[in-house]
Design a protein around this motif. Structure first.
Motif, PDB file in Angstrom:
ATOM      1  N   ARG A 471       0.832  -1.202   0.000  1.00 21.64           N
ATOM      2  CA  ARG A 471       0.000   0.000   0.000  1.00 21.64           C
ATOM      3  C   ARG A 471       0.868   1.255   0.000  1.00 21.64           C
ATOM      4  O   ARG A 471       0.503   2.263  -0.631  1.00 21.64           O
ATOM      5  CB  ARG A 471      -0.930  -0.012   1.220  1.00 21.64           C
ATOM      6  N   ASP A 590      -7.751   7.897  -4.722  1.00 17.76           N
ATOM      7  CA  ASP A 590      -8.314   7.002  -3.700  1.00 17.76           C
ATOM      8  C   ASP A 590      -7.657   5.638  -3.824  1.00 17.76           C
ATOM      9  O   ASP A 590      -8.042   4.804  -4.643  1.00 17.76           O
ATOM     10  CB  ASP A 590      -9.827   6.908  -3.868  1.00 17.76           C
ATOM     11  N   GLU A 592      -7.651   3.142  -1.662  1.00 22.23           N
ATOM     12  CA  GLU A 592      -8.514   2.050  -1.224  1.00 22.23           C
ATOM     13  C   GLU A 592      -9.473   1.617  -2.324  1.00 22.23           C
ATOM     14  O   GLU A 592      -9.744   0.434  -2.497  1.00 22.23           O
ATOM     15  CB  GLU A 592      -9.306   2.468   0.029  1.00 22.23           C
ATOM     16  N   LYS A 596      -9.744  -2.007  -4.075  1.00 17.05           N
ATOM     17  CA  LYS A 596     -11.039  -2.670  -4.049  1.00 17.05           C
ATOM     18  C   LYS A 596     -11.475  -3.082  -5.452  1.00 17.05           C
ATOM     19  O   LYS A 596     -12.017  -4.171  -5.677  1.00 17.05           O
ATOM     20  CB  LYS A 596     -12.074  -1.739  -3.418  1.00 17.05           C
TER      21      LYS A 596
END
Length: 883
Positions: A471, A590, A592, A596
C-alpha cells in the motif's frame, strides 16, 4: 593524638545523645502514665456518678407510682365520706362505726402489701373501723405525731407519712394518714394504711446492680425508712446525705465505709431515695487499669533501657567495623562498575576524569596508563585519536561536552568505535558540576531493529513486500504518476492452492508459494512491484500504462510462468491463477478504491471459471453493492423472522398417496419480491447465517409435522456448512425432543458436497444421525462424479434423482442411466424419489421403471402451511374418488 581524640569524640557523641534521649523518653512515659491514671480516675468517677444518678431517678419514679396507687384508695374513701355531708365528729363516729362500713372498706382493699388494711379513726384518735377486723378493738393513736399534726392542721398537707413501731405487727410500719374534715372544715378523724419497709427492701433486692450497691429510702425529716441491704437497727437520721440532687461521697454507719451516693426526690411525697455504691467498687476497674498502666510503663522503661544498652554496644561494634565495610563497598563498587555492559566516564567540574571502567577501555582500545583518574578530557580524546578510535577535531569535540555541562542538558549522540561498532553516547550533567558519560554498544540492537523493520514490511516466507509495504508503494506510485499514463494493479489468486495444502501439507504449500513468488518477480520489469498480500494472494503494481492492451504481454508471461511445473519436495505441481486488473490515473487519488476494484475484478475472474483474468468494470462494483444490500436485508430478515417455510408433497407412485413433504425456505422481500433460494442460500453460507436458518427451518418443520397424519414424513435439507458442525446431531436430537416428533418421521437430505472434503468425518456424522433414528437421503443423485462410491460406503435410506435426468427422459441417453440408478437403489433396498416430475408421461414411465416416489409440479408445487394442511386433509378423499 588529635585523630584519636576526634575518634573518641565521634564515638561518644551518638552514645550521649542516645542516653539523653532514652532518659527523656522514660521521663515522658512516667508523666504520660501519671496523666493517664488521673484522667482514668476522673472518667471512672464520672461514669459511676452518671450510673448512680440514673438508677436513683428510675427508682424514685417507680416508688412514686407505687405510692400514688397505694394512697389512691384512701383518697377515694375520704372523698366518698365527705360526700355524706357529716357535720360533727359525733355523727361521723356513729355513721362510720358500723359493720356496713367495714364490708365497704374490705371490698375496696385488694393490695397484698397492705399490713392491716384501711382503718378509720375518730377525732379523739380512737379506732373506729377497719377493712380487716370487725368489731375493732380498743386502740388509740392520739399520741402519734402524725395524728396531732393532722388534727391541729399544722402539717400543711392532708396526707402524712411516718415510720412508727406498729401496734398491730411486730416491727416497724410506714403509716400513710389522710385527714377527714366536714364541709365546714371541722376535723372528723382520719384514715390510715400501713406498709412494711420490707416491701421496699424486696423491690430494691430485685434491681441490685452489684454486690456493693445499696438503696435507702429517707423521710424528708432525715429519718431512714428502709435500706437494702437491710441494716438493723436502722441508722440515725444524721446519716442522711445532703438534700441536694448532686452525687456526694459520704461515710455510711450502716457498713462503715465511704460510699458515693445519689439522692432523688420521690415525686410530691416527703420521701427521698438514695442509691449508693462503695468507693472501692466505683474505683475498682480504675485501680486495675492503673496497675496495668504502671506495669506497662515499667516494662516499657525497662525495654527502652535494655534497647539503648544494646544499641550503644552495637554502635561501638559498628564503628570498629565501619572502615572494613567501606573498604569492601569500594571493592564491590569497582567490581560493579567494571562489569557493566556500558562504558562509564565520570568527570568533575575541572574536566578531569574521576572514574572510568574496563568496558570503556575495551570499547575504544585505549591504555589504562592514560585513562585514569586525573586525566583531562582533552588528553583522553587525543589518546583515542592516536589509537585510531576517534576521527575528527579533538578541540571541537571537547567543546561540545564543556558547552553541554554549562547548559545542564542531557544529550545523546551516536559514534563509531573499534571495528566499525556503533556506540550510543549519553551525556548527563551533574548539579555540582562535571558530568557522567555512558557509552552503549548498540550494533546488535540496530541490526535487530533493521530486521524488525524488514519483517514489518516484507513477507518472511517469500521475501516479497507485504500488504503494508504494497500500500505504501502504491501510494507513492499514485503520487508520481504522470497525466498521460496510468497505473495498473493486478490481484492474483492462485487456483487450487488450498487443495495442495490440504492434501500434501503446509510445507509443500510453502515451497510452492516461494516458487510462485520467484517466477512472478521474473515476469516484471524494473519499474514493477510484486507483493504477497497473504495466503495464496499476490499483487503487482505496474506504472506507465497507457492502455489495457499493454498489460496483455505481462498477463501472458504470468500464465506461462505459472503453467510450468514446480518441483516442491519431491512433488511435481502445476497451477494457474485468477487475475483481476484495475487501472488508476493521476485523478484517482483514492488508493482504497483502486485496491477494491482490483479485488472485485479478481473475484469476477474466479466466478468465470478460474485460470482467467478480468479488467475492472463499474458493473462489478454495482453487483458487489447489490450483494452487500442483499446480505444486509437477509440479516434483517433472519433477525425479524421474515423467512417462510413452504412444503412440497412427495407422492407414492403406486398408491398416489402423499407420503411426505419437503420443507423449503422462502424469502419474500418487500421490494425485490420472491428471492430465489439459489440466490440467498449461498450468501447465507458465506456470511455464516446458514446454521441459524437451517436450525430454524428444522425446528419449524418438525413442529408443523406433528399435526400431520402419522404416515407423512418431513424432509429437511442440510447445508454442507451445517454438516461441518460437530454439534449437528445434538441439535437434531434437541429439536426432536422439543417438538415431540418421532425420529422415524424426520428425513435429512444431504448433497454430495457434504462428503467431498473429509469422507471419514462425514460418514461418522451420518452414523451419529442414523443412531438417532432419522432417515438419511442423498439429494441430487447423479450430478456428482463419485455418487456410486458413496452408495458403496454408506447405505442411504433414500436417493433423490436429480430433475435434470427427469426432464430429459425423452432422450434415449438418459433412460439407461435412470434404469441403472433405480437398479442400484433396489439392490441396496433404498427408496427412490424422482424430482421435477411435470408431465403425465414422465410419471407413467417412472412407475413402469419401478421408481417409488415422485415430487414435482405435476402433483403440487411447494405450498404454504395453510395449503399443505388442507391438501393433507383432502388426500384420503382424493384417493377414494380416484379409486
Amino acid at each position: 593524638m588529635a585523630r584519636g581524640l576526634s575518634s573518641d569524640h565521634l564515638r561518644r557523641g551518638p552514645i550521649l545523645a542516645l542516653a539523653l534521649g532514652g532518659a527523656i523518653l522514660v521521663a515522658a512515659i512516667a508523666v504520660a502514665t501519671a496523666a493517664a491514671v488521673f484522667a482514668s480516675r476522673d472518667r471512672a468517677i464520672s461514669a459511676s456518678e452518671r450510673e448512680l444518678e440514673n438508677n436513683a431517678r428510675l427508682l424514685s419514679r417507680h416508688i412514686e407510682q407505687t405510692l400514688t396507687d397505694f394512697v389512691f384508695l384512701q383518697k377515694v374513701i375520704v372523698a366518698e365520706l365527705e360526700l355524706e355531708q357529716i357535720e360533727s365528729p359525733e355523727t361521723f363516729k356513729g355513721a362510720m362505726g358500723t359493720q356496713f362500713i367495714h364490708r365497704m372498706l374490705a371490698s375496696k382493699v385488694m393490695s397484698a402489701r397492705d399490713l392491716v388494711g384501711v382503718s378509720l379513726w375518730t377525732a379523739d384518735g380512737e379506732w373506729l373501723n377497719s377493712s380487716q377486723t370487725w368489731p375493732v378493738g380498743e386502740r388509740s393513736i392520739a399520741q402519734r405525731n402524725y395524728f396531732r399534726a393532722l388534727k391541729s392542721n399544722s402539717a400543711g398537707t392532708p396526707l402524712l407519712i411516718e415510720l412508727i413501731r406498729s401496734q398491730f405487727i411486730e416491727g416497724h410500719a410506714i403509716i400513710f394518714a389522710q385527714r377527714i374534715v366536714s364541709p365546714n372544715g371541722v376535723f372528723l378523724g382520719l384514715t390510715t394504711r400501713a406498709l412494711s419497709p420490707k416491701s421496699f427492701e424486696h423491690f430494691f433486692a430485685s434491681v441490685a446492680l452489684d454486690s456493693d450497691a445499696a438503696f435507702s429510702l429517707f423521710h424528708s425529716d432525715g429519718t431512714l425508712i428502709t435500706r437494702f441491704p437491710h441494716a438493723d437497727p436502722l441508722p440515725q437520721p444524721s446519716q442522711n446525705p445532703d438534700n441536694t440532687a448532686a452525687v456526694a461521697l459520704w461515710s455510711s454507719t450502716a457498713d462503715e465505709e465511704a460510699r458515693f451516693a445519689a439522692p432523688a426526690q420521690v415525686g410530691n411525697f416527703p420521701l427521698r431515695v438514695v442509691v449508693s455504691t462503695s468507693a472501692d467498687s466505683a474505683l475498682g476497674e480504675w485501680r486495675k487499669q492503673t496497675r496495668l498502666l504502671v506495669v506497662a510503663a515499667l516494662l516499657s522503661s525497662l525495654v527502652i533501657s535494655l534497647t539503648l544498652f544494646m544499641i550503644i554496644r552495637q554502635l561501638k561494634r559498628q564503628y570498629d567495623a565501619s572502615r572494613q565495610r567501606l573498604t569492601l563497598e569500594k571493592q564491590r563498587l569497582d567490581t560493579a562498575v567494571n562489569n557493566m555492559t556500558h562504558g562509564l566516564l565520570l568527570f568533575d567540574s575541572n574536566q578531569r576524569l574521576v572514574l572510568s571502567n574496563d568496558r570503556y577501555i575495551e570499547m575504544f582500545d585505549v591504555s589504562r596508563d592514560v585513562v585514569k583518574p586525573g586525566c583531562t578530557l582533552r588528553e583522553l580524546i587525543q589518546h583515542r585519536k592516536d589509537r585510531g578510535s576517534f576521527h575528527g577535531d579533538v578541540d571541537q569535540y571537547c567543546a561540545l561536552f564543556i558547552d553541554g555541562a554549562r547548559e545542564g542538558k542531557t544529550k545523546r549522540a551516536t559514534i563509531t568505535g573499534v571495528a566499525g561498532r556503533i556506540v550510543e553516547v549519553t551525556f548527563q550533567p551533574l548539579p555540582q558540576g562535571g558530568w557522567v558519560t555512558t557509552l552503549e554498544d548498540i550494533t546488535d540492537r540496530r541490526r535487530s531493529e533493521e530486521r524488525i523493520a524488514h519483517l514489518a514490511h516484507y513477507d518472511p516466507l517469500t521475501e516479497l513486500p507485504n500488504r503494508l509495504l504494497f500500500r505504501e508503494r502504491l501510494g507513492e506510485a499514485l503520487r508520481q504518476i504522470g497525466r498521460d499514463s496510468k497505473i495498473a494493479v493486478l490481484y492474483i489468486d492462485i487456483d487450487g492452492f488450498k487443495t495442495v495444502n490440504d492434501s500434501l501439507g503446509h510445507s509443500v504449500g510453502d515451497e510452492l508459494l516461494k516458487g510462485i513468488a520467484g517466477r512472478l518477480r521474473e515476469c516484471l520489469d524494473d519499474d514493477g512491484v510484486v507483493a504477497r498480500l497473504g495466503g495464496d494472494e499476490f499483487a503487482i503494481i505496474r506504472t506507465g500504462v497507457t492502455s489495457e492492451t499493454e498489460l496483455t504481454g505481462l498477463i501472458e508471461r504470468i500464465y506461462q510462468a505459472l503453467h510450468e511445473p514446480f518441483e516442491c519436495m519431491g512433488h511435481r505441481l502445476m497451477t494457474g491463477a485468477s487475475i483481476g486488473i484495475a487501472l488508476g490515473s493521476a485523478s484517482d487519488n483514492d488508493l482504497e478504491q483502486l485496491v477494491k476494484n482490483a479485488d472485485l475484478a479478481m473475484y469476477d475472474a474466479k466466478a468465470g471459471g478460474r485460470r482467467t483474468f478480468r479488467f475492472f468494470d463499474p458493473a462489478l462494483e454495482a453487483r458487489a453493492k447489490a450483494r452487500h444490500l442483499l446480505e444486509r436485508d437477509l440479516r434483517q430478515a433472519v433477525a425479524e423472522g421474515s423467512l417462510d417455510v413452504y412444503y412440497q408433497p412427495v407422492v407414492d407412485l403406486r398408491s398416489e398417496r402423499i407420503v411426505g413433504c419437503e420443507a423449503l425456505v422462502r424469502w419474500f422481500h418487500p421490494e425485490r419480491g420472491c428471492v430465489s433460494p439459489a440466490e440467498f442460500i449461498p450468501i447465507a453460507e458465506d456470511i455464516g447465517l446458514i446454521d441459524e436458518i437451517g436450525e430454524w427451518v428444522l425446528n419449524t418443520a418438525c413442529i408443523e409435522a406433528t399435526g400431520w397424519p402419522a404416515h407423512v414424513k418431513i424432509a429437511v435439507n442440510v447445508s454442507p456448512m451445517q454438516f461441518r458442525s460437530r454439534t449437528l446431531p445434538l441439535k437434531v436430537a434437541s429439536v426432536l425432543a422439543r417438538s415431540g416428533l418421532p425420529a422415524e418421521r424426520l428425513e435429512l437430505e444431504i448433497t454430495e458436497a457434504v462428503l467431498i472434503h473429509d469422507h471419514d468425518t462425514a460418514f461418522d456424522m451420518l452414523d451419529k444421525l442414523r443412531s438417532l433414528g432419522v432417515s438419511i437421503a442423498l439429494d441430487d443423485f447423479g450430478t456428482g462424479y463419485s455418487s456410486l462410491s458413496y452408495l458403496h460406503r454408506f447405505r442411504f435410506d433414500k436417493i433423490k434423482i436429480d430433475r435434470s435426468f427427469i426432464s430429459s427422459l425423452s432422450e434415449d441417453k438418459s433412460l439407461p442411466i435412470l434404469q441403472a440408478a433405480l437398479g442400484i437403489a433396489a439392490s441396496q433396498r433404498m427408496i427412490t424419489t424422482a424430482e421435477g416430475v411435470e408431465t403425465e408421461a414422465q410419471r407413467r414411465l417412472l412407475r413402469e421403471l419401478g421408481c417409488a416416489q415422485m415430487q414435482g409440479h405435476l402433483f403440487s408445487p411447494a405450498r404454504t402451511v395453510t395449503e399443505i394442511r388442507k391438501l393433507l386433509r383432502d388426500d384420503p378423499k382424493r384417493i377414494a374418488a380416484s379409486a
